[in-house]
Motif scaffolding. Structure first.
Motif, PDB file in Angstrom:
ATOM      1  N   LYS B  91       0.828  -1.216   0.000  1.00  0.00           N
ATOM      2  CA  LYS B  91       0.000   0.000   0.000  1.00  0.00           C
ATOM      3  C   LYS B  91       0.859   1.262   0.000  1.00  0.00           C
ATOM      4  O   LYS B  91       1.992   1.251   0.491  1.00  0.00           O
ATOM      5  CB  LYS B  91      -0.900   0.024   1.242  1.00  0.00           C
ATOM      6  CG  LYS B  91      -1.809  -1.179   1.382  1.00  0.00           C
ATOM      7  CD  LYS B  91      -2.724  -1.336   0.194  1.00  0.00           C
ATOM      8  CE  LYS B  91      -3.538  -2.607   0.283  1.00  0.00           C
ATOM      9  NZ  LYS B  91      -4.186  -2.941  -1.005  1.00  0.00           N
ATOM     10  N   LEU B  92       0.291   2.333  -0.500  1.00  0.00           N
ATOM     11  CA  LEU B  92       0.920   3.646  -0.374  1.00  0.00           C
ATOM     12  C   LEU B  92       0.068   4.482   0.570  1.00  0.00           C
ATOM     13  O   LEU B  92      -1.073   4.822   0.242  1.00  0.00           O
ATOM     14  CB  LEU B  92       1.011   4.324  -1.742  1.00  0.00           C
ATOM     15  CG  LEU B  92       2.278   4.028  -2.544  1.00  0.00           C
ATOM     16  CD1 LEU B  92       2.132   4.507  -3.981  1.00  0.00           C
ATOM     17  CD2 LEU B  92       3.500   4.672  -1.897  1.00  0.00           C
ATOM     18  N   GLY B  93       0.618   4.797   1.745  1.00  0.00           N
ATOM     19  CA  GLY B  93      -0.120   5.621   2.685  1.00  0.00           C
ATOM     20  C   GLY B  93       0.318   7.066   2.595  1.00  0.00           C
ATOM     21  O   GLY B  93      -0.463   7.962   2.303  1.00  0.00           O
ATOM     22  N   CYS B  94       1.604   7.305   2.814  1.00  0.00           N
ATOM     23  CA  CYS B  94       2.108   8.679   2.873  1.00  0.00           C
ATOM     24  C   CYS B  94       3.045   9.011   1.724  1.00  0.00           C
ATOM     25  O   CYS B  94       3.214  10.163   1.376  1.00  0.00           O
ATOM     26  CB  CYS B  94       2.852   8.877   4.193  1.00  0.00           C
ATOM     27  SG  CYS B  94       4.329   7.836   4.317  1.00  0.00           S
ATOM     28  N   ASP B  95       3.695   8.004   1.164  1.00  0.00           N
ATOM     29  CA  ASP B  95       4.735   8.194   0.148  1.00  0.00           C
ATOM     30  C   ASP B  95       5.923   9.004   0.681  1.00  0.00           C
ATOM     31  O   ASP B  95       6.680   9.578  -0.091  1.00  0.00           O
ATOM     32  CB  ASP B  95       4.140   8.863  -1.106  1.00  0.00           C
ATOM     33  CG  ASP B  95       5.023   8.663  -2.342  1.00  0.00           C
ATOM     34  OD1 ASP B  95       5.736   7.645  -2.403  1.00  0.00           O
ATOM     35  OD2 ASP B  95       5.011   9.538  -3.227  1.00  0.00           O
ATOM     36  N   ALA B  97       7.915   7.872   3.771  1.00  0.00           N
ATOM     37  CA  ALA B  97       8.636   7.157   4.826  1.00  0.00           C
ATOM     38  C   ALA B  97       8.086   7.441   6.219  1.00  0.00           C
ATOM     39  O   ALA B  97       8.818   7.387   7.199  1.00  0.00           O
ATOM     40  CB  ALA B  97      10.138   7.482   4.783  1.00  0.00           C
ATOM     41  N   GLU B  98       6.805   7.737   6.299  1.00  0.00           N
ATOM     42  CA  GLU B  98       6.243   8.107   7.602  1.00  0.00           C
ATOM     43  C   GLU B  98       5.104   7.222   8.080  1.00  0.00           C
ATOM     44  O   GLU B  98       4.426   7.573   9.040  1.00  0.00           O
ATOM     45  CB  GLU B  98       5.749   9.566   7.535  1.00  0.00           C
ATOM     46  CG  GLU B  98       6.888  10.559   7.421  1.00  0.00           C
ATOM     47  CD  GLU B  98       6.416  11.977   7.131  1.00  0.00           C
ATOM     48  OE1 GLU B  98       5.206  12.245   7.267  1.00  0.00           O
ATOM     49  OE2 GLU B  98       7.255  12.799   6.755  1.00  0.00           O
ATOM     50  N   CYS B  99       4.796   6.111   7.399  1.00  0.00           N
ATOM     51  CA  CYS B  99       3.649   5.320   7.857  1.00  0.00           C
ATOM     52  C   CYS B  99       3.880   3.817   7.844  1.00  0.00           C
ATOM     53  O   CYS B  99       3.299   3.093   8.639  1.00  0.00           O
ATOM     54  CB  CYS B  99       2.398   5.674   7.063  1.00  0.00           C
ATOM     55  SG  CYS B  99       2.340   4.947   5.405  1.00  0.00           S
ATOM     56  N   GLY B 100       4.684   3.305   6.923  1.00  0.00           N
ATOM     57  CA  GLY B 100       4.977   1.879   6.914  1.00  0.00           C
ATOM     58  C   GLY B 100       4.057   1.025   6.061  1.00  0.00           C
ATOM     59  O   GLY B 100       4.304  -0.183   5.899  1.00  0.00           O
ATOM     60  N   ALA B 101       3.009   1.598   5.465  1.00  0.00           N
ATOM     61  CA  ALA B 101       2.052   0.805   4.689  1.00  0.00           C
ATOM     62  C   ALA B 101       2.719   0.099   3.509  1.00  0.00           C
ATOM     63  O   ALA B 101       2.246  -0.923   3.038  1.00  0.00           O
ATOM     64  CB  ALA B 101       0.919   1.700   4.187  1.00  0.00           C
ATOM     65  N   CYS B 102       3.826   0.655   3.039  1.00  0.00           N
ATOM     66  CA  CYS B 102       4.486   0.147   1.833  1.00  0.00           C
ATOM     67  C   CYS B 102       5.606  -0.835   2.151  1.00  0.00           C
ATOM     68  O   CYS B 102       6.406  -1.168   1.273  1.00  0.00           O
ATOM     69  CB  CYS B 102       5.090   1.330   1.084  1.00  0.00           C
ATOM     70  SG  CYS B 102       6.337   2.156   2.086  1.00  0.00           S
ATOM     71  N   TYR B 112      10.865   0.668   3.369  1.00  0.00           N
ATOM     72  CA  TYR B 112       9.698   1.363   2.839  1.00  0.00           C
ATOM     73  C   TYR B 112       9.809   1.402   1.313  1.00  0.00           C
ATOM     74  O   TYR B 112      10.672   2.105   0.772  1.00  0.00           O
ATOM     75  CB  TYR B 112       9.649   2.799   3.362  1.00  0.00           C
ATOM     76  CG  TYR B 112       9.452   2.943   4.852  1.00  0.00           C
ATOM     77  CD1 TYR B 112       8.519   2.166   5.543  1.00  0.00           C
ATOM     78  CD2 TYR B 112      10.169   3.906   5.570  1.00  0.00           C
ATOM     79  CE1 TYR B 112       8.330   2.337   6.921  1.00  0.00           C
ATOM     80  CE2 TYR B 112       9.983   4.077   6.930  1.00  0.00           C
ATOM     81  CZ  TYR B 112       9.066   3.287   7.602  1.00  0.00           C
ATOM     82  OH  TYR B 112       8.882   3.462   8.953  1.00  0.00           O
ATOM     83  N   CYS B 114       8.094   2.892  -0.774  1.00  0.00           N
ATOM     84  CA  CYS B 114       7.859   4.236  -1.329  1.00  0.00           C
ATOM     85  C   CYS B 114       9.139   5.043  -1.366  1.00  0.00           C
ATOM     86  O   CYS B 114       9.195   6.094  -1.984  1.00  0.00           O
ATOM     87  CB  CYS B 114       6.824   4.992  -0.491  1.00  0.00           C
ATOM     88  SG  CYS B 114       7.428   5.534   1.130  1.00  0.00           S
TER      89      CYS B 114
HETATM   90  S1  FES Z   1       3.821   4.875   2.018  1.00  0.00           S
HETATM   91 FE1  FES Z   1       4.055   5.548   4.066  1.00  0.00          FE
HETATM   92  S2  FES Z   1       6.046   4.785   4.537  1.00  0.00           S
HETATM   93 FE2  FES Z   1       5.872   4.336   2.425  1.00  0.00          FE
END
Ligand code: FES
Ligand SMILES: Cc1cc2nc3c(=O)[nH]c(=O)nc-3n(C[C@H](O)[C@H](O)[C@H](O)COP(=O)(O)OP(=O)(O)OC[C@H]3O[C@@H](n4cnc5c(N)ncnc54)[C@H](O)[C@@H]3O)c2cc1C
Ligand code: SF4
Ligand code: FES
Lengths: 336, 211
Positions: B91-95, B97-102, B112, B114
């Motif tokens: 997943k892409l959450g923040c793009d 490096a601040e959320c970890g979804a990727c 990450y 992204c």
């Molecule tokens: S999309 Fe949030 S850390 Fe990569």
């Protein structure tokens, strides 16, 4: 500024296999080239379009830049060694513990797995006006947006302000200064070596650069001498959240004792000025003194002399005073 | 795979024609989200010539398969996985490096996606959430732990958490709850209860030790 846009703007990418190849590329594209370590600072600039480049030289394939070697009782750490590798290295942990502690508190596990030590000390400041693309002093303009009556400047500088009031964000920098590290810099013209504390620049010297790196130069390695191996160490970082957050203030000290007397000491503080500050006055005043509460308190007071708050960051002054006090007093009694 | 660094530097390098032919031949590399990839022709049609130049058509090892894919210089791994290889479990959450979804594994280490240039992982082994289950469809023990404990709510963050946990457990198969919390501390969830997520991942760790 976490806005997802489609894609980073186009750039030409080079992945040299050696330092010499990388240096030749930097020369060939001088003026419009970006060095990429782990990219954890770089990608924000490029994604946000606040900095644009036509050429990127990625160091990830340069094997000779990565890894930790023992040398003369100390260490030589390649510039693209990741923070995770630094954290887990047995000699770093055993002899130069504050560096492992500092690196372990950077950002998050995934970032440490990719961020390089060279990138960590060469990263740009986090001032959000600047990072959002405002044309402030640091961006080559003639105003500071963080130092106005309405500015949001809780994270900004309390010392050595000179037009720009941004701070050094690096966690490893104060530890490297306390360890008296040397930074090895190379260009096609040759090699130069600078002391850790001289690698970083304040706005009085250069308002648009954080380090002494000049175009065409690469940081190739960081050398840690044997001098402070297994000294009495102190590291502390104060931040808002325990993950991801940059230091509000951080401190690192290395000390040698004879009995209870401080025979030698180095101490550095980060995130209070545009460069990490080695506190030479504190070092001079504590050398030869007993390591006591009294010496530590005096050191804390001395450290904040000349500190001037902005609108929202006055808290940093007592914070810095107390961290310096603890860093002199040492772990055993670090309870307040 | 890589003749990349060996090509001669010559003006009007003739390899350009071969290169373009190669791209056309590899029809499978057509993007499913072409709007994302509009770029000026200038930066994208250069040929590999100088030392260190990179080719656009590369092989990536993803979930145990060699995938031929056409990758732009500035493309992130998350974009390649999602929009070129159809692996949308990342997943892409923040793009940023601040959320970890990727989060994906690169040579077993969580990163990450992204914030990785695809070209930097040409020689590495990439594992995404799609690569965890066995070929017959048996879930990975950590995935099974998530199902057993119903660890997530919307589960947008789940693939990232699972990949972080799988990566962390390779270094410490028998963690305390606190250690595992530190191991997955680079992942955020915006719905719910980290405690429940940890319970599910601890269950996953237990499943793994039993497996
Ligand atoms: S999309 Fe949030 S850390 Fe990569
Ligand atoms: C969400 C987030 C949280 C963060 N939290 C922290 C934190 O708590 N503490 C902290 O200290 N940092 C933090 N950072 C910053 C990041 O960890 C550091 O910037 C990282 O160590 C940079 O290393 P890198 O190799 O990824 O840098 P890159 O982005 O590759 O490089 C950073 C800069 O240094 C230059 N550079 C890199 N290597 C060299 C070299 N060998 N020679 C010459 N120039 C070079 C690049 O051109 C670039 O300008 C955070 C970053 C993010 C995205
Ligand atoms: S503090 Fe420095 S970087 Fe920030 S707005 Fe002022 S001049 Fe720019
Ligand atoms: S369960 Fe919804 S974001 Fe985590």
């Amino acid at each position: 500024m976490a806005v997802i846009r489609d894609m980073m703007p186009v750039f030409e990418l080079f992945q040299p296999a050696s330092i010499d190849e990388a240096l030749n590329l930097l020369d060939a594209h001088r003026g419009d080239v970006w060095v990429l370590g782990g990219g954890m600072d770089s990608f924000d600039w490029l994604k946000d379009r606040t900095k644009r480049v036509s050429t990127v030289v990625d160091l990830s394939q340069v094997g000779e830049l990565r890894g930790i070697k023992e040398a003369n009782g100390g260490l030589e750490i390649g510039a693209t060694t990741t923070l995770t590798e630094v954290v887990h290295h047995p000699v770093v942990r055993e002899k130069f513990r504050i560096l492992a502690e500092a690196a372990e508190m950077v950002a998050s596990p995934q970032i440490r797995n990719q961020a390089t030590l060279g990138g960590n000390v060469s990263q740009d400041t986090r001032c959000w006006y600047y990072r959002s693309g405002w044309s402030c002093y640091r961006a080559g303009g003639n105003i500071c947006y963080a130092d106005t009556p309405t500015a949001i400047n809780r994270e900004h500088a309390i010392l050595q302000q000179d037009r720009c009031v941004a701070v050094s964000p690096s966690d490893t920098a104060p530890a490297l200064i306390a360890l008296d590290a040397e930074f090895v810099i190379r260009s096609t013209g040759g090699e130069r070596v600078v002391k850790a504390e001289e690698y970083f620049l304040g706005p009085q010297i250069d308002i648009t650069h954080m380090t002494v790196l000049r175009p065409g130069e690469l940081l190739t390695a960081i050398r840690i001498p044997a001098t402070w191996a297994n000294a009495q160490f102190y590291w502390e970082k104060v931040r808002d959240r325990n993950v991801w957050d940059f230091p509000l203030v951080n401190v690192a000290s290395a000390m040698k004792l004879s009995g209870t007397t401080i025979s030698d000491v180095r101490i550095a503080v980060g995130a209070v000025a545009a460069r990490p500050l080695r506190l030479t006055a504190v070092e001079a005043a504590t050398k030869g003194k007993p390591r006591t509460e009294e010496t530590a308190s005096a050191a804390g007071e001395l450290a904040i002399q000349g500190a001037t708050p902005l609108r929202y960051n006055a808290y940093k002054i007592p914070l810095m005073r107390n961290l310096v006090k603890r860093a002199i007093r040492g772990n055993a009694q670090a309870t307040t | 795979m890589e003749e990349v660094n060996k090509m001669e530097e010559t003006p009007n390098n003739p390899s350009r024609r071969n290169f373009i032919k190669g791209v056309i031949a590899a029809g499978a590399t057509v993007s499913s989200a072409s709007y994302l990839f509009r770029t000026s022709a200038a930066g994208q049609t250069q040929t590999a010539s100088a030392p260190g130049s990179v080719e656009r058509l590369i092989s990536l090892s993803v979930n145990g398969q060699e995938r031929r894919v056409d990758v732009m210089k500035q493309e992130t791994l998350a974009q390649t996985l999602r929009y070129k290889l159809g692996l949308t479990g990342t997943k892409l959450g923040c793009d940023r490096a601040e959320c970890g979804a990727c989060t994906v594994l690169i040579d077993d280490v969580p990163h990450y996606a992204c914030s990785v240039l695809t070209h930097t992982v040409r020689t590495k082994k990439i594992v995404t959430i799609e690569g965890l289950a066995s070929a017959e469809g048996t879930l990975h023990p950590v995935q099974q732990g998530v199902v057993d404990e119903q660890g997530f709510q919307c589960a947008f963050c789940m693939p990232g958490f699972v990949m972080s946990a799988v990566g962390y457990l390779k270094t410490n198969p028998n963690p305390t709850r606190e250690q595992l919390a530190h191991g997955v501390s680079g992942n955020l969830c915006r719905c719910q209860d980290y405690d429940k997520i940890l319970t599910a991942l601890m269950k996953g760790a237990e499943n793994m030790r039993g497996a």
